[in-house]
Scaffold this motif. Structure first.
Motif, PDB file in Angstrom:
ATOM      1  N   MET A   1       0.846  -1.191   0.000  1.00 36.77           N
ATOM      2  CA  MET A   1       0.000   0.000   0.000  1.00 36.77           C
ATOM      3  C   MET A   1       0.873   1.230   0.000  1.00 36.77           C
ATOM      4  SD  MET A   1      -2.958  -1.026   2.770  1.00 36.77           S
ATOM      5  CE  MET A   1      -3.718   0.580   2.550  1.00 36.77           C
ATOM      6  N   ALA A   2       0.460   2.235  -0.735  1.00 35.18           N
ATOM      7  CA  ALA A   2       1.198   3.495  -0.777  1.00 35.18           C
ATOM      8  C   ALA A   2       1.108   4.179   0.576  1.00 35.18           C
ATOM      9  CB  ALA A   2       0.624   4.398  -1.864  1.00 35.18           C
ATOM     10  N   GLN A   3       2.200   4.720   1.059  1.00 35.12           N
ATOM     11  CA  GLN A   3       2.247   5.411   2.334  1.00 35.12           C
ATOM     12  C   GLN A   3       2.692   6.846   2.106  1.00 35.12           C
ATOM     13  OE1 GLN A   3       5.067   3.272   4.649  1.00 35.12           O
ATOM     14  NE2 GLN A   3       3.788   1.455   4.924  1.00 35.12           N
ATOM     15  N   THR A   4       2.142   7.736   2.920  1.00 36.39           N
ATOM     16  CA  THR A   4       2.655   9.102   2.927  1.00 36.39           C
ATOM     17  C   THR A   4       4.032   9.092   3.569  1.00 36.39           C
ATOM     18  OG1 THR A   4       0.411   9.965   3.142  1.00 36.39           O
ATOM     19  CG2 THR A   4       2.232  11.452   3.696  1.00 36.39           C
ATOM     20  N   CYS A   5       4.984   9.720   2.916  1.00 33.77           N
ATOM     21  CA  CYS A   5       6.348   9.773   3.459  1.00 33.77           C
ATOM     22  C   CYS A   5       6.707  11.209   3.779  1.00 33.77           C
ATOM     23  CB  CYS A   5       7.352   9.190   2.468  1.00 33.77           C
ATOM     24  SG  CYS A   5       9.039   9.100   3.162  1.00 33.77           S
ATOM     25  N   TYR A   6       7.081  11.443   5.023  1.00 29.38           N
ATOM     26  CA  TYR A   6       7.479  12.772   5.485  1.00 29.38           C
ATOM     27  C   TYR A   6       8.993  12.839   5.634  1.00 29.38           C
ATOM     28  CZ  TYR A   6       2.536  13.296   6.712  1.00 29.38           C
ATOM     29  OH  TYR A   6       1.162  13.356   6.662  1.00 29.38           O
ATOM     30  N   ASP A   7       9.515  14.043   5.516  1.00 26.15           N
ATOM     31  CA  ASP A   7      10.934  14.226   5.830  1.00 26.15           C
ATOM     32  C   ASP A   7      11.189  14.002   7.316  1.00 26.15           C
ATOM     33  OD1 ASP A   7      11.771  14.957   3.211  1.00 26.15           O
ATOM     34  OD2 ASP A   7      11.003  16.987   3.533  1.00 26.15           O
ATOM     35  N   GLY A 183      14.472   1.345   8.956  1.00 25.21           N
ATOM     36  CA  GLY A 183      15.291   0.852   7.866  1.00 25.21           C
ATOM     37  C   GLY A 183      16.513   1.722   7.680  1.00 25.21           C
ATOM     38  N   ALA A 184      17.283   1.430   6.674  1.00 24.37           N
ATOM     39  CA  ALA A 184      18.503   2.193   6.423  1.00 24.37           C
ATOM     40  C   ALA A 184      18.203   3.624   6.027  1.00 24.37           C
ATOM     41  CB  ALA A 184      19.326   1.512   5.330  1.00 24.37           C
ATOM     42  N   ARG A 185      17.079   3.817   5.304  1.00 28.78           N
ATOM     43  CA  ARG A 185      16.786   5.153   4.776  1.00 28.78           C
ATOM     44  C   ARG A 185      15.487   5.758   5.284  1.00 28.78           C
ATOM     45  NH1 ARG A 185      18.650   5.032  -1.600  1.00 28.78           N
ATOM     46  NH2 ARG A 185      20.836   4.392  -1.224  1.00 28.78           N
ATOM     47  N   GLN A 186      14.619   4.937   5.895  1.00 32.40           N
ATOM     48  CA  GLN A 186      13.380   5.536   6.376  1.00 32.40           C
ATOM     49  C   GLN A 186      12.787   4.706   7.504  1.00 32.40           C
ATOM     50  OE1 GLN A 186      10.722   5.610   2.943  1.00 32.40           O
ATOM     51  NE2 GLN A 186       9.624   3.823   3.703  1.00 32.40           N
ATOM     52  N   TRP A 187      11.905   5.365   8.251  1.00 30.96           N
ATOM     53  CA  TRP A 187      11.137   4.753   9.311  1.00 30.96           C
ATOM     54  C   TRP A 187       9.751   4.387   8.777  1.00 30.96           C
ATOM     55  CZ3 TRP A 187      12.681   4.008  14.435  1.00 30.96           C
ATOM     56  CH2 TRP A 187      13.884   4.624  14.814  1.00 30.96           C
ATOM     57  N   THR A 188       9.200   3.317   9.296  1.00 32.41           N
ATOM     58  CA  THR A 188       7.789   3.001   9.090  1.00 32.41           C
ATOM     59  C   THR A 188       7.112   3.105  10.451  1.00 32.41           C
ATOM     60  OG1 THR A 188       8.292   1.519   7.260  1.00 32.41           O
ATOM     61  CG2 THR A 188       6.124   1.303   8.281  1.00 32.41           C
ATOM     62  N   LEU A 189       6.111   3.984  10.538  1.00 38.47           N
ATOM     63  CA  LEU A 189       5.515   4.342  11.822  1.00 38.47           C
ATOM     64  C   LEU A 189       4.026   4.049  11.805  1.00 38.47           C
ATOM     65  CD1 LEU A 189       7.244   7.832  12.057  1.00 38.47           C
ATOM     66  CD2 LEU A 189       8.024   5.726  13.153  1.00 38.47           C
ATOM     67  N   GLU A 190       3.550   3.490  12.908  1.00 38.16           N
ATOM     68  CA  GLU A 190       2.132   3.189  13.042  1.00 38.16           C
ATOM     69  C   GLU A 190       1.511   4.156  14.049  1.00 38.16           C
ATOM     70  OE1 GLU A 190       0.071  -0.792  14.393  1.00 38.16           O
ATOM     71  OE2 GLU A 190       0.942  -1.021  12.385  1.00 38.16           O
ATOM     72  N   LEU A 191       0.480   4.880  13.611  1.00 36.22           N
ATOM     73  CA  LEU A 191      -0.181   5.887  14.433  1.00 36.22           C
ATOM     74  C   LEU A 191      -1.573   5.417  14.812  1.00 36.22           C
ATOM     75  CD1 LEU A 191       0.725   9.092  12.359  1.00 36.22           C
ATOM     76  CD2 LEU A 191       2.053   8.009  14.186  1.00 36.22           C
ATOM     77  N   ALA A 192      -1.972   5.733  16.037  1.00 35.45           N
ATOM     78  CA  ALA A 192      -3.293   5.348  16.534  1.00 35.45           C
ATOM     79  C   ALA A 192      -4.080   6.596  16.908  1.00 35.45           C
ATOM     80  CB  ALA A 192      -3.156   4.416  17.733  1.00 35.45           C
ATOM     81  N   PRO A 193      -4.917   7.102  15.997  1.00 29.99           N
ATOM     82  CA  PRO A 193      -5.756   8.257  16.335  1.00 29.99           C
ATOM     83  C   PRO A 193      -6.830   7.846  17.338  1.00 29.99           C
ATOM     84  CG  PRO A 193      -5.655   7.883  13.951  1.00 29.99           C
ATOM     85  CD  PRO A 193      -5.111   6.667  14.615  1.00 29.99           C
ATOM     86  N   GLU A 194      -7.153   8.743  18.238  1.00 27.98           N
ATOM     87  CA  GLU A 194      -8.203   8.464  19.221  1.00 27.98           C
ATOM     88  C   GLU A 194      -9.520   8.180  18.508  1.00 27.98           C
ATOM     89  OE1 GLU A 194     -10.271  11.594  21.852  1.00 27.98           O
ATOM     90  OE2 GLU A 194      -8.638  10.844  23.102  1.00 27.98           O
ATOM     91  N   GLY A 195     -10.063   7.000  18.729  1.00 32.39           N
ATOM     92  CA  GLY A 195     -11.344   6.647  18.137  1.00 32.39           C
ATOM     93  C   GLY A 195     -11.287   6.303  16.663  1.00 32.39           C
ATOM     94  N   ALA A 197      -9.022   4.310  13.129  1.00 33.83           N
ATOM     95  CA  ALA A 197      -8.258   3.135  12.712  1.00 33.83           C
ATOM     96  C   ALA A 197      -6.765   3.444  12.689  1.00 33.83           C
ATOM     97  CB  ALA A 197      -8.719   2.692  11.327  1.00 33.83           C
ATOM     98  N   LEU A 198      -5.950   2.424  12.863  1.00 39.46           N
ATOM     99  CA  LEU A 198      -4.500   2.586  12.796  1.00 39.46           C
ATOM    100  C   LEU A 198      -4.080   3.095  11.422  1.00 39.46           C
ATOM    101  CD1 LEU A 198      -3.252  -0.654  14.599  1.00 39.46           C
ATOM    102  CD2 LEU A 198      -3.290   1.670  15.520  1.00 39.46           C
ATOM    103  N   GLU A 199      -3.062   3.939  11.401  1.00 40.80           N
ATOM    104  CA  GLU A 199      -2.533   4.474  10.153  1.00 40.80           C
ATOM    105  C   GLU A 199      -1.039   4.185  10.088  1.00 40.80           C
ATOM    106  OE1 GLU A 199      -3.314   8.635   9.662  1.00 40.80           O
ATOM    107  OE2 GLU A 199      -5.124   8.521  10.880  1.00 40.80           O
ATOM    108  N   THR A 200      -0.534   4.017   8.894  1.00 44.62           N
ATOM    109  CA  THR A 200       0.897   3.803   8.705  1.00 44.62           C
ATOM    110  C   THR A 200       1.463   4.921   7.846  1.00 44.62           C
ATOM    111  OG1 THR A 200       0.623   1.406   8.855  1.00 44.62           O
ATOM    112  CG2 THR A 200       2.661   2.212   7.880  1.00 44.62           C
TER     113      THR A 200
END
Length: 515
Positions: A1-7, A183-195, A197-200
Motif C-alpha cells: 500500500m502506498a504510504q505518505t512519506c514525510y521528511d 530501515g537504512a533510509r526511512q522509518w515506518t511508523l504506526e499511528l493510533a488516532p483516538e477513536g 483506525a490505525l494508520e501507517t
C-alpha cells in the motif's frame, strides 16, 4: 500500500516538539507532528509561566544557560507581544538569607550577560515607600526590583503548532505513535488516532520530543538505546484570590535556599510556586500533595502580612519536568539546560533531553540544524525574527494595538476586548469576523465564552474537547460553574468536527484594518 512519506515526524506536542515542527516546516521540510493528547497537555502547560533567564541558576554557575535564556527573552518578547509581556519582580531582602552584596552581584550579571533593549534594569528599593511593600510584613524594609517576562505557556505551544501548520506541517493531536520499524533510509511508523483506525506513515527521520516520556518512547516504541536519561521532577503551583492590587510580582528567598514566586494571575488571582520534588510515577497522573500545598502556603506567609492557608487555595496544578540527568544531589540543583542525542547509523533519530520554556526556540533551531544535512536541506535558520501567529503588532507594541482594537470594536465590553487582544493578537479580526454587536458572537456557552470564540478555537487552534478550551487555550475554567465543561463538551459534540469545516488561512482585510 502506498504510504505518505514525510521528511520528519516529530513525536510530542509540547513546546519542544511544536517548536521543532515549526522550524523544520519553515525550512521547507515535510513534517508531521503527533501528540497522544492535546497540545501542551502536560509539562508545557504546568510551568510558572515565565520567560526568564533564571536568576537562581547563577548560583549554580550556569552562566551559558542564563545568557542563552536572556537572549531568547528578547527574541520572544518581539515574536509574541500579545501573549508575552514584561513583568517587574520584587525581591524583598531577608536578612537571614543571601547577603546584599551577593544579590547585587547576581543582578548586575543578570542585567549584563546579554544585550537588553526592551526591559529596564534592576534597582534597589525601599519597600516602605514602594507600592510592592504594602502587602509585605514590615520587617522587610528594603529589596530589589528586576525585569523578566510573563507568558501564556499553553498558548505559546499552540501558536508554534499553528505556525508550523501554516508552513505546511501536519499536526495530529490525540494520535499516539504505537509502533515503529527502522530501515537504512526511512522509518515506518504506526499511528493510533483516538477513536480511529490505525494508520501507517513513512518518515526519513524522527525527532523524539516526548518530554517525560522520551525514554519510554525510545525503548518501547523506537527500540533504540540511549546514553542519556531524564530526571523527572515534579513542580506544583497553587492559585489563591488576589493578594495585592499592584502589577509587580514577587520572588521570595526561603530558609531552604529555594525560591518561590508570587505572580499576578488572570486579573483576580495570585499564582504561587513552584516546588521541586523528585517524581517516579506516571507523568500523566501527576498531582500536588498536601505537603506541597503546606510548603507553598508557609513560604508565602513568611512574607505576606495576611497569611495564606490551604483552605485559601482555589486551584492547583502540577507538571513533571523532564530534566537532563546530571547526578545533582537535589532536584532544585538539576540543570535546566538541554542536550540532544543523534543516531544516524540508519534512518536518523534525534532525541531531546531536558530544556526549559524560555529556550525552546533555540533548542528547536539547533535540533533542525543537526537533522538538516541528513535530509539534504540547506535552508538556514529563520525563526529568530519571525513573529508567531497574532504577534505581528506594529512596533511589537501591545498597548498601541489594544487602542486600535478598542476603536474598531467599540461595541465589545472592555474586559472581553482585552482578553481577545491578549489571547489572539492581530488574529482578533479573524475571530470576530463581521460581528458588529455582542449578539453577533452567538450564544454564551459558558461565562465569558461565546460561540464565535469556541468555533475559532476548534477551526484554527486544534481544540477538540472542553478542557482544551477552558484550561489551555484560555483560563476560563477558573471560576466557571461546575457544569461548564459538560455544557461546552455538549456544544462541541452536537456539531461534530465536520460541521466546523477547515478554514483556509489567508490575509483577511479586517486584519489589516486593525493593524
Amino acid at each position: 500500500m502506498a504510504q505518505t512519506c514525510y521528511d520528519l515526524v516529530v513525536v510530542g506536542g509540547g513546546i519542544n516538539g511544536a517548536g521543532i515542527a515549526r522550524d523544520a516546516a519553515g525550512r521547507g521540510l515535510s513534517v508531521l507532528l503527533c501528540e497522544q493528547d492535546d497540545l501542551a497537555s502536560h509539562t508545557s502547560s504546568a510551568s510558572t509561566k515565565l520567560i526568564h533567564g533564571g536568576l537562581r541558576y547563577l548560583e549554580h554557575h550556569e552562566f551559558n544557560l542564563v545568557r542563552k535564556a536572556l537572549q531568547e527573552r528578547e527574541v520572544l518578547l518581539r515574536a509574541a507581544p500579545h501573549i508575552i509581556w514584561p513583568l517587574r519582580f520584587v525581591m524583598p531582602h531577608d536578612e537571614g538569607q543571601r547577603p546584599v552584596w551577593l544579590i547585587r552581584l547576581g543582578l548586575f550579571l543578570y542585567d549584563h550577560l546579554a544585550r537588553r533593549e526592551l526591559l529596564p534594569g534592576s534597582q534597589a528599593i525601599r519597600l516602605r515607600r514602594h507600592p510592592a511593600g504594602q502587602p509585605l510584613q514590615p520587617r522587610f524594609a528594603r529589596g530589589f526590583v528586576y525585569s523578566d517576562a510573563w507568558v501564556q505557556d499553553a498558548r505559546l505551544v499552540v501558536l508554534n503548532a499553528m505556525d508550523a501548520a501554516a508552513r505546511g506541517a501536519t499536526i495530529r493531536t490525540r494520535t499516539a505513535l504505537v509502533k515503529a520499524s527502522r530501515g537504512a533510509r526511512q522509518w515506518t511508523l504506526e499511528l493510533a488516532p483516538e477513536g480511529g483506525a490505525l494508520e501507517t506513515v513513512a518518515a526519513r527521520s524522527v525527532a523524539n520530543a516526548a518530554g517525560p516520556w522520551v525514554g519510554k518512547v525510545l525503548g518501547d516504541v523506537l527500540h533504540a538505546g540511549s546514553g542519556k536519561a531524564v530526571r523527572l521532577v515534579k513542580g506544583s503551583h497553587i492559585v489563591v484570590k488576589k493578594r495585592f492590587e499592584h502589577t509587580y510580582a514577587y520572588i521570595f528567598q526561603n530558609p531552604d535556599q529555594r525560591i518561590i514566586f508570587a505572580i499576578p494571575f488572570e486579573d483576580e488571582y495570585t499564582l504561587i510556586g513552584t516546588t521541586d520534588v523528585d517524581y517516579e510515577g506516571d507523568p500523566a497522573k501527576v498531582a500536588i500533595d498536601a505537603a506541597e500545598v503546606s510548603y507553598l502556603c508557609e513560604m508565602a506567609s513568611r512574607y505576606f502580612v495576611a497569611p495564606i492557608a490551604p483552605q485559601d487555595v482555589v486551584w492547583t496544578y502540577s507538571g513533571v519536568r523532564p530534566l537532563l540527568e546530571d547526578e545533582a544531589s537535589d532536584a532544585q540543583s538539576v540543570t535546566r539546560d538541554y542536550s540532544f542525542e543523534l543516531d544516524a547509523q540508519a534512518a536518523p533519530l534525534l532525541s531531546v533531553f531536558g530544556g526549559k520554556l524560555t529556550t525552546y526556540r533555540k533548542l528547536a533551531e539547533e535540533a533542525v540544524d543537526r537533522l538538516a544535512p541528513l535530509l539534504d536541506c540547506s535552508k538556514p535558520a529563520w525563526s529568530a525574527h519571525a513573529p508567531l501567529p497574532g504577534g505581528d503588532l506594529p512596533q511589537a507594541d501591545f498597548e498601541l494595538f489594544f487602542s486600535s482594537v478598542r476603536q474598531r470594536y467599540a461595541w465589545l465590553p472592555t474586559g472581553l476586548a482585552w482578553r481577545y487582544a491578549r489571547n489572539y493578537g492581530s488574529r482578533v479580526a479573524l475571530l470576530l469576523g463581521d460581528a458588529h454587536a455582542t449578539a453577533d458572537l452567538g450564544e454564551e456557552i459558558v461565562p465569558g465564552l461565546h460561540e464565535a470564540e469556541a468555533r475559532y478555537l476548534v477551526q484554527h487552534e486544534f481544540a477538540r474537547a472542553a478542557d482544551d478550551i477552558l484550561w489551555r487555550r484560555t483560563k476560563l475554567g477558573l471560576g466557571a460553574p461546575p457544569d461548564a465543561p459538560a455544557r461546552l463538551q455538549a456544544w462541541i459534540d452536537a456539531r461534530g468536527q465536520a460541521d466546523f469545516g477547515a478554514v483556509e488561512e489567508r490575509d483577511y482585510p479586517e486584519r489589516r484594518a486593525v493593524l
